[in-house]
Design a protein around this motif. Structure first.
Motif, PDB file in Angstrom:
ATOM      1  N   TYR A  66      12.632   2.955  -7.170  1.00 24.61           N
ATOM      2  CA  TYR A  66      11.233   3.373  -7.309  1.00 24.61           C
ATOM      3  C   TYR A  66      11.102   4.839  -6.948  1.00 24.61           C
ATOM      4  CZ  TYR A  66      10.715  -1.672  -7.128  1.00 24.61           C
ATOM      5  OH  TYR A  66      10.845  -3.016  -7.369  1.00 24.61           O
ATOM      6  N   TRP A  67      10.186   5.506  -7.673  1.00 27.18           N
ATOM      7  CA  TRP A  67       9.978   6.938  -7.488  1.00 27.18           C
ATOM      8  C   TRP A  67       8.492   7.259  -7.405  1.00 27.18           C
ATOM      9  CZ3 TRP A  67      13.906  10.566  -7.145  1.00 27.18           C
ATOM     10  CH2 TRP A  67      15.198  10.078  -7.396  1.00 27.18           C
ATOM     11  N   GLY A  68       8.175   8.278  -6.601  1.00 22.93           N
ATOM     12  CA  GLY A  68       6.834   8.830  -6.623  1.00 22.93           C
ATOM     13  C   GLY A  68       6.695   9.848  -7.735  1.00 22.93           C
ATOM     14  N   ARG A  69       5.498  10.427  -7.862  1.00 22.20           N
ATOM     15  CA  ARG A  69       5.233  11.403  -8.918  1.00 22.20           C
ATOM     16  C   ARG A  69       5.581  12.819  -8.511  1.00 22.20           C
ATOM     17  NH1 ARG A  69      -0.315   9.574 -12.069  1.00 22.20           N
ATOM     18  NH2 ARG A  69       0.421   7.528 -12.710  1.00 22.20           N
ATOM     19  N   GLY A  70       5.833  13.039  -7.253  1.00 23.93           N
ATOM     20  CA  GLY A  70       6.263  14.344  -6.794  1.00 23.93           C
ATOM     21  C   GLY A  70       5.148  15.206  -6.237  1.00 23.93           C
ATOM     22  N   GLN A 130       7.574  -4.858  -6.081  1.00 19.16           N
ATOM     23  CA  GLN A 130       7.448  -3.484  -6.538  1.00 19.16           C
ATOM     24  C   GLN A 130       6.854  -2.628  -5.429  1.00 19.16           C
ATOM     25  OE1 GLN A 130       5.513  -3.220 -10.295  1.00 19.16           O
ATOM     26  NE2 GLN A 130       5.883  -1.028 -10.519  1.00 19.16           N
ATOM     27  N   VAL A 131       7.241  -1.355  -5.421  1.00 16.93           N
ATOM     28  CA  VAL A 131       6.781  -0.414  -4.406  1.00 16.93           C
ATOM     29  C   VAL A 131       6.132   0.774  -5.100  1.00 16.93           C
ATOM     30  CG1 VAL A 131       7.483   1.136  -2.564  1.00 16.93           C
ATOM     31  CG2 VAL A 131       8.580  -1.092  -2.788  1.00 16.93           C
ATOM     32  N   GLN A 132       4.978   1.175  -4.613  1.00  9.33           N
ATOM     33  CA  GLN A 132       4.328   2.381  -5.096  1.00  9.33           C
ATOM     34  C   GLN A 132       4.496   3.472  -4.045  1.00  9.33           C
ATOM     35  OE1 GLN A 132       2.308  -0.679  -5.061  1.00  9.33           O
ATOM     36  NE2 GLN A 132       3.337  -1.036  -7.012  1.00  9.33           N
ATOM     37  N   LEU A 133       4.857   4.660  -4.511  1.00  7.19           N
ATOM     38  CA  LEU A 133       5.120   5.779  -3.603  1.00  7.19           C
ATOM     39  C   LEU A 133       4.225   6.956  -3.971  1.00  7.19           C
ATOM     40  CD1 LEU A 133       9.026   5.608  -3.769  1.00  7.19           C
ATOM     41  CD2 LEU A 133       7.552   4.659  -1.985  1.00  7.19           C
ATOM     42  N   VAL A 134       3.604   7.558  -2.965  1.00  2.97           N
ATOM     43  CA  VAL A 134       2.729   8.706  -3.200  1.00  2.97           C
ATOM     44  C   VAL A 134       3.087   9.811  -2.213  1.00  2.97           C
ATOM     45  CG1 VAL A 134       0.371   9.568  -3.267  1.00  2.97           C
ATOM     46  CG2 VAL A 134       0.863   7.224  -4.018  1.00  2.97           C
ATOM     47  N   ALA A 194       4.075   4.516   1.193  1.00  2.62           N
ATOM     48  CA  ALA A 194       4.496   3.398   0.356  1.00  2.62           C
ATOM     49  C   ALA A 194       3.502   2.255   0.440  1.00  2.62           C
ATOM     50  CB  ALA A 194       5.875   2.920   0.782  1.00  2.62           C
ATOM     51  N   SER A 195       3.367   1.558  -0.656  1.00  6.58           N
ATOM     52  CA  SER A 195       2.550   0.347  -0.667  1.00  6.58           C
ATOM     53  C   SER A 195       3.233  -0.682  -1.554  1.00  6.58           C
ATOM     54  CB  SER A 195       1.142   0.638  -1.183  1.00  6.58           C
ATOM     55  OG  SER A 195       1.175   1.125  -2.503  1.00  6.58           O
ATOM     56  N   GLY A 196       2.886  -1.932  -1.346  1.00  7.44           N
ATOM     57  CA  GLY A 196       3.511  -2.986  -2.116  1.00  7.44           C
ATOM     58  C   GLY A 196       4.372  -3.836  -1.219  1.00  7.44           C
ATOM     59  N   ARG A 197       5.641  -3.942  -1.544  1.00 10.39           N
ATOM     60  CA  ARG A 197       6.537  -4.788  -0.764  1.00 10.39           C
ATOM     61  C   ARG A 197       6.884  -4.145   0.569  1.00 10.39           C
ATOM     62  NH1 ARG A 197      10.664  -7.989  -4.774  1.00 10.39           N
ATOM     63  NH2 ARG A 197       9.059  -9.005  -6.014  1.00 10.39           N
ATOM     64  N   THR A 198       7.554  -4.877   1.406  1.00  9.73           N
ATOM     65  CA  THR A 198       7.849  -4.457   2.764  1.00  9.73           C
ATOM     66  C   THR A 198       8.652  -3.166   2.784  1.00  9.73           C
ATOM     67  OG1 THR A 198       7.905  -6.776   3.404  1.00  9.73           O
ATOM     68  CG2 THR A 198       8.787  -5.172   4.968  1.00  9.73           C
ATOM     69  N   PHE A 199       8.025  -2.145   3.324  1.00  5.39           N
ATOM     70  CA  PHE A 199       8.630  -0.810   3.350  1.00  5.39           C
ATOM     71  C   PHE A 199       9.960  -0.816   4.078  1.00  5.39           C
ATOM     72  CE2 PHE A 199       8.788   3.653   3.210  1.00  5.39           C
ATOM     73  CZ  PHE A 199       9.052   4.166   4.472  1.00  5.39           C
ATOM     74  N   SER A 200      10.056  -1.577   5.147  1.00  5.22           N
ATOM     75  CA  SER A 200      11.272  -1.577   5.960  1.00  5.22           C
ATOM     76  C   SER A 200      12.455  -2.221   5.253  1.00  5.22           C
ATOM     77  CB  SER A 200      11.019  -2.268   7.293  1.00  5.22           C
ATOM     78  OG  SER A 200      10.597  -3.608   7.082  1.00  5.22           O
ATOM     79  N   SER A 201      12.237  -2.784   4.074  1.00  7.77           N
ATOM     80  CA  SER A 201      13.323  -3.370   3.294  1.00  7.77           C
ATOM     81  C   SER A 201      14.084  -2.327   2.483  1.00  7.77           C
ATOM     82  CB  SER A 201      12.775  -4.423   2.323  1.00  7.77           C
ATOM     83  OG  SER A 201      12.137  -5.462   3.013  1.00  7.77           O
ATOM     84  N   CYS A 252       9.947  11.494  -3.545  1.00  9.16           N
ATOM     85  CA  CYS A 252      10.548  10.479  -2.684  1.00  9.16           C
ATOM     86  C   CYS A 252      10.918   9.278  -3.543  1.00  9.16           C
ATOM     87  CB  CYS A 252       9.642  10.094  -1.532  1.00  9.16           C
ATOM     88  SG  CYS A 252       8.239   9.064  -1.942  1.00  9.16           S
ATOM     89  N   ALA A 253      11.890   8.533  -3.049  1.00  6.47           N
ATOM     90  CA  ALA A 253      12.409   7.397  -3.792  1.00  6.47           C
ATOM     91  C   ALA A 253      12.792   6.287  -2.827  1.00  6.47           C
ATOM     92  CB  ALA A 253      13.613   7.823  -4.619  1.00  6.47           C
ATOM     93  N   ALA A 254      12.712   5.039  -3.328  1.00  4.87           N
ATOM     94  CA  ALA A 254      13.038   3.867  -2.531  1.00  4.87           C
ATOM     95  C   ALA A 254      14.201   3.112  -3.158  1.00  4.87           C
ATOM     96  CB  ALA A 254      11.821   2.950  -2.425  1.00  4.87           C
ATOM     97  N   ARG A 255      15.077   2.650  -2.299  1.00  8.05           N
ATOM     98  CA  ARG A 255      16.279   1.941  -2.743  1.00  8.05           C
ATOM     99  C   ARG A 255      16.330   0.569  -2.072  1.00  8.05           C
ATOM    100  NH1 ARG A 255      22.228   2.295  -1.145  1.00  8.05           N
ATOM    101  NH2 ARG A 255      23.300   1.826  -3.106  1.00  8.05           N
TER     102      ARG A 255
END
Length: 124
Positions: free
Chosen positions: A113-117, A1-5, A24-31, A96-99
């Motif tokens: 995953y999505w941040g809160r904006g 899981q990834v947390q985005l702020v 980003a925090s959690g799993r490997t951002f570069s993934s 921001c969002a992670a794919r």
């Protein structure tokens, strides 16, 4: 899981600039490929920009081409959105969002995953 702020939003006059950051925090951002989206009051969330895992491929919605730049620093797990020549119509909450794929996407539902904006308000 990834947390985005997200951070960096605010009030700016038309023609001004802002730089958004998404940590980003959690799993490997570069993934993850990353994207920026925005949502204005009463409107659907719309695509703004995307960047692939390595940072070498980017894509923008036509309305921001030449004004916005997406970039990422995998060493500090952060994606950025540099916004120049801002217009009142850029006013929105920016997300921001992670794919979990190599390449980016313009589609909201492709992101995991999505941040809160962060609010961006451009005055005329």
């Amino acid at each position: 899981q990834v947390q985005l702020v997200e951070s960096g939003g605010g009030l700016v006059q038309a023609g001004g600039s802002l730089r958004l950051a998404c940590a980003a925090s959690g799993r490997t951002f570069s993934s993850y490929a990353m994207g920026w989206f925005r949502q204005a009051p009463g409107k659907e969330r719309e695509f703004v920009a995307t960047i692939n895992r390595s940072g070498y491929a980017t894509y923008y919605v036509d309305s921001v081409k030449g004004r916005f730049t997406i970039s990422r620093d995998n060493a500090v797990d952060t994606v950025y959105l540099q916004m120049n020549s801002l217009k009142p119509e850029d006013t929105a909450v920016y997300y921001c969002a992670a794919r979990s794929r190599s390449g980016g996407s313009t589609v909201v539902y492709d992101y995991d995953y999505w941040g809160r904006g962060t609010q961006v308000t451009v005055s005329s």
